[in-house]
Design a protein around this motif. Sequence first.
Motif, PDB file in Angstrom:
ATOM      1  N   UNK A  18       0.835  -1.203   0.000  1.00 37.56           N
ATOM      2  CA  UNK A  18       0.000   0.000   0.000  1.00 37.56           C
ATOM      3  C   UNK A  18       0.873   1.259   0.000  1.00 37.56           C
ATOM      4  N   UNK A  19       2.022   1.204   0.674  1.00 37.24           N
ATOM      5  CA  UNK A  19       2.781   2.438   0.908  1.00 37.24           C
ATOM      6  C   UNK A  19       4.032   2.619   0.057  1.00 37.24           C
ATOM      7  N   UNK A  20       4.589   1.572  -0.514  1.00 37.57           N
ATOM      8  CA  UNK A  20       5.861   1.714  -1.234  1.00 37.57           C
ATOM      9  C   UNK A  20       5.759   2.829  -2.282  1.00 37.57           C
ATOM     10  N   UNK A  21       6.569   3.876  -2.158  1.00 37.03           N
ATOM     11  CA  UNK A  21       6.441   4.986  -3.106  1.00 37.03           C
ATOM     12  C   UNK A  21       6.862   4.608  -4.532  1.00 37.03           C
ATOM     13  N   UNK A  22       7.707   3.588  -4.643  1.00 38.43           N
ATOM     14  CA  UNK A  22       8.138   3.157  -5.990  1.00 38.43           C
ATOM     15  C   UNK A  22       7.187   2.087  -6.548  1.00 38.43           C
ATOM     16  N   UNK A  23       6.287   1.615  -5.730  1.00 33.03           N
ATOM     17  CA  UNK A  23       5.352   0.548  -6.106  1.00 33.03           C
ATOM     18  C   UNK A  23       6.077  -0.694  -6.638  1.00 33.03           C
ATOM     19  N   UNK A  26       3.986  -3.893  -7.044  1.00 28.84           N
ATOM     20  CA  UNK A  26       2.891  -3.858  -8.023  1.00 28.84           C
ATOM     21  C   UNK A  26       2.422  -5.288  -8.331  1.00 28.84           C
ATOM     22  N   UNK A  38       9.179  -5.310  -9.083  1.00 29.14           N
ATOM     23  CA  UNK A  38      10.188  -4.424  -9.685  1.00 29.14           C
ATOM     24  C   UNK A  38      11.317  -4.151  -8.687  1.00 29.14           C
TER      25      UNK A  38
ATOM     26  N   UNK B  44       1.702   7.982  -5.556  1.00 25.50           N
ATOM     27  CA  UNK B  44       2.037   6.883  -4.646  1.00 25.50           C
ATOM     28  C   UNK B  44       1.020   6.931  -3.505  1.00 25.50           C
ATOM     29  N   UNK B  45       1.499   7.030  -2.270  1.00 22.04           N
ATOM     30  CA  UNK B  45       0.605   7.085  -1.111  1.00 22.04           C
ATOM     31  C   UNK B  45       1.106   8.219  -0.219  1.00 22.04           C
ATOM     32  N   UNK B 159      -2.354   6.613  -5.544  1.00 20.06           N
ATOM     33  CA  UNK B 159      -2.077   5.797  -6.727  1.00 20.06           C
ATOM     34  C   UNK B 159      -2.760   6.301  -7.989  1.00 20.06           C
ATOM     35  N   UNK B 181      -2.533   4.108 -11.125  1.00 19.25           N
ATOM     36  CA  UNK B 181      -1.232   3.423 -11.145  1.00 19.25           C
ATOM     37  C   UNK B 181      -1.345   1.908 -11.242  1.00 19.25           C
ATOM     38  N   UNK B 182      -2.526   1.389 -11.000  1.00 18.31           N
ATOM     39  CA  UNK B 182      -2.646  -0.071 -10.951  1.00 18.31           C
ATOM     40  C   UNK B 182      -3.776  -0.631 -11.794  1.00 18.31           C
ATOM     41  N   UNK B 221      11.029   8.595  -7.936  1.00 19.56           N
ATOM     42  CA  UNK B 221       9.668   8.693  -8.470  1.00 19.56           C
ATOM     43  C   UNK B 221       9.215  10.142  -8.608  1.00 19.56           C
ATOM     44  N   UNK B 484       2.244  -3.121 -18.760  1.00 19.00           N
ATOM     45  CA  UNK B 484       1.243  -3.079 -17.689  1.00 19.00           C
ATOM     46  C   UNK B 484       1.106  -1.641 -17.193  1.00 19.00           C
ATOM     47  N   UNK B 485       0.244  -1.445 -16.214  1.00 15.90           N
ATOM     48  CA  UNK B 485      -0.068  -0.089 -15.741  1.00 15.90           C
ATOM     49  C   UNK B 485       1.138   0.561 -15.044  1.00 15.90           C
ATOM     50  N   UNK B 486       1.942  -0.259 -14.387  1.00 14.79           N
ATOM     51  CA  UNK B 486       3.136   0.265 -13.709  1.00 14.79           C
ATOM     52  C   UNK B 486       4.110   0.852 -14.741  1.00 14.79           C
ATOM     53  N   UNK B 487       4.328   0.108 -15.803  1.00 13.44           N
ATOM     54  CA  UNK B 487       5.220   0.612 -16.860  1.00 13.44           C
ATOM     55  C   UNK B 487       4.602   1.828 -17.546  1.00 13.44           C
ATOM     56  N   UNK B 490       5.579   4.892 -15.788  1.00 12.54           N
ATOM     57  CA  UNK B 490       6.948   5.282 -16.140  1.00 12.54           C
ATOM     58  C   UNK B 490       6.986   5.933 -17.518  1.00 12.54           C
TER      59      UNK B 490
END
Lengths: 71, 552
Positions: A18-23, A26, A38, B44-45, B159, B181-182, B221, B484-487, B490
């Motif tokens: 939930x918190x990782x800023x770099x996700x 994922x 990642x 992010x969060x 996110x 983001x997801x 980020x 995917x959504x993460x990429x 970026x």
Amino acid sequence: MPPIINEDICTGCGICAERCPQDVFFGSERKKPPVVSFPEECWHCYACVMDCPTEGAITLRTPVPMMLNYK
Amino acid sequence: MQSDVLSEEIMETDVLVIGGGPAGLMAAINAAEKGASVIVVDKANTKRSGAGACGNDHFRAYIPEFHGSDMESVVEEVWKSQAGWTRSYEFMKTWISNTYDIVRMWDSWGIPMKQNGKWDFAGHTFPGGTFTTLHYDGINQKPILTEQAKKRGVKIVNRVAVFDLIADQDGRISGAVGVHAREDRVITFLSRAVVLSTGGCVRLYSGITPGWLFNRADPPHTTGDGRAMAYRAGAELINMEIPARWAGPKYFARCGKGTWIGVLRDPQDNPVGPFVEKPDRRYGDPISDFYKEVFEDYHKSGRGPVYMDCRGISDSDYKYMMHFMRHEALNGILNHFEEEGIDPKNNPVEFMTYEMSSRGGIYYNERGETSLEGLYAAGDEYFGGVSGASTIGWLAGANAADFVEKRKSPSSNTGKDKALEVANMVKEIRNRKNCPAWQEFNIAINQVMTDYAGPVRSATLLEAGSLHLQRIKKKAYEIMQAGNQHELLHCLEVLNLLDVAESVFSAVSERKETRDKFKRVDYPYKNPFFDNKVLVCRKAADGPVLEWRSLK
């Protein structure tokens, strides 16, 4: 590569993902140990380790190219 | 082609805050206190995002109980240490004069701003200088600020990466479009004012580890998203040509060198600066504040390496340093000490000068106003560290709320066109096959920035580099793909970096002189015409427009 999850003690609470800023987590699913999707994007901020309620469930390893040089 | 992604996902609010760091959360808290409805959107969060994610340990402040009535010396010192000639003195004065209120507010919210009941100033100064950095325990500042925002009814949307701003028929900024983001979702935010607080711009130049994109002194980020969306919307950027260098431990890129209590020494143990001879918590070693290239210069001339040498530190100063290393979010370094059995009491640690970045950002004033109506900005969208962020953020939030009050009619723009444009772009990026991923573009940007707008700058290099950058940009829009959504996020960051890169190239080309840290090999002299002026850059229909402005 970081982070390393100890699945024996991880409760799958999901706080790290939930918190990782770099996700880097994922794709993790609720109530399961996180997947480290990642690892090369980890910035070693320690948010996951600090906020994890189970001590030792997550550890970070410093990558070899980031080793400090000291005497 | 019409996108089917667009599912009419719309959120409405008075004030939209983009980026939930100290600047954004303080803006949100104050806007909510003034009665505005507020959404904070963060890619992010907000509990752990950005440069203040896991803490900070020093806060530029004027505290009457400590400094007496002499605020001016604090303003002067902060102004000078932040490349004063690039900044308005008025801005610094407003910032510093508001810090006392902010510090007491934070303390009352549970962010400990005192040590054993006392204001504790240390570091980033030299013997005889004015102390300006208040040491505090900031490790949980972000969860606490998030809680304070929620308490006041602020809605937090985590996110979601906002990509573009929405303007109404009169050119006023009235919302933004973001990408989840997801999940495959595009979200439209409609608002009556927007505060940008997305942080700095990392990942623009090649980092210290070749081929490794994330070993950065600042959080990777934060990719200049705010600057880029403001620039695309026509807002003014400032100081984009001025280079900034940071320094810290070699190979483990990390800001926070001011927290180390030691003496910077050469291999023969001679101090490289004139300020300290033994570790002293009051000063650290300020030589690297004034001269961040000291490590690089020693290395290049064969006299290096230079070490942060904490040997001889007193037990109480050692305890103090270790305490604040945790609060300054140096956990990675502390963990590595343990992994390798490094003890700074016995082992001098090599330091280095990190890669270049741009000092510039969104041109916002001491009220947080940008050049566009309805658009506010704060924090690392320009500069100021955690203190500048929280203070100007606070003021920006109040001013945004006031603006909402005055702006009676809601915007007529439903944001549909912008949402569709973003949704279509996102869909194309996601649907491409056998195309280059975001990393190829990010590395290509790093190369061209470092080689053509980096340490060596001249008209011919800038022209050639700019041409190459335009080709990379065209290709990025045409063929970059995300699996995917993460990429995908970026990929959007890469598009933002490209716009920031464009503004840097234009501004560097325009400043035909050498001044302080700004160097042009083809103009090795200071041009008096540029004295007391700053360079402003904005995007017009056919490219960047540059303008010299007097610094008031």
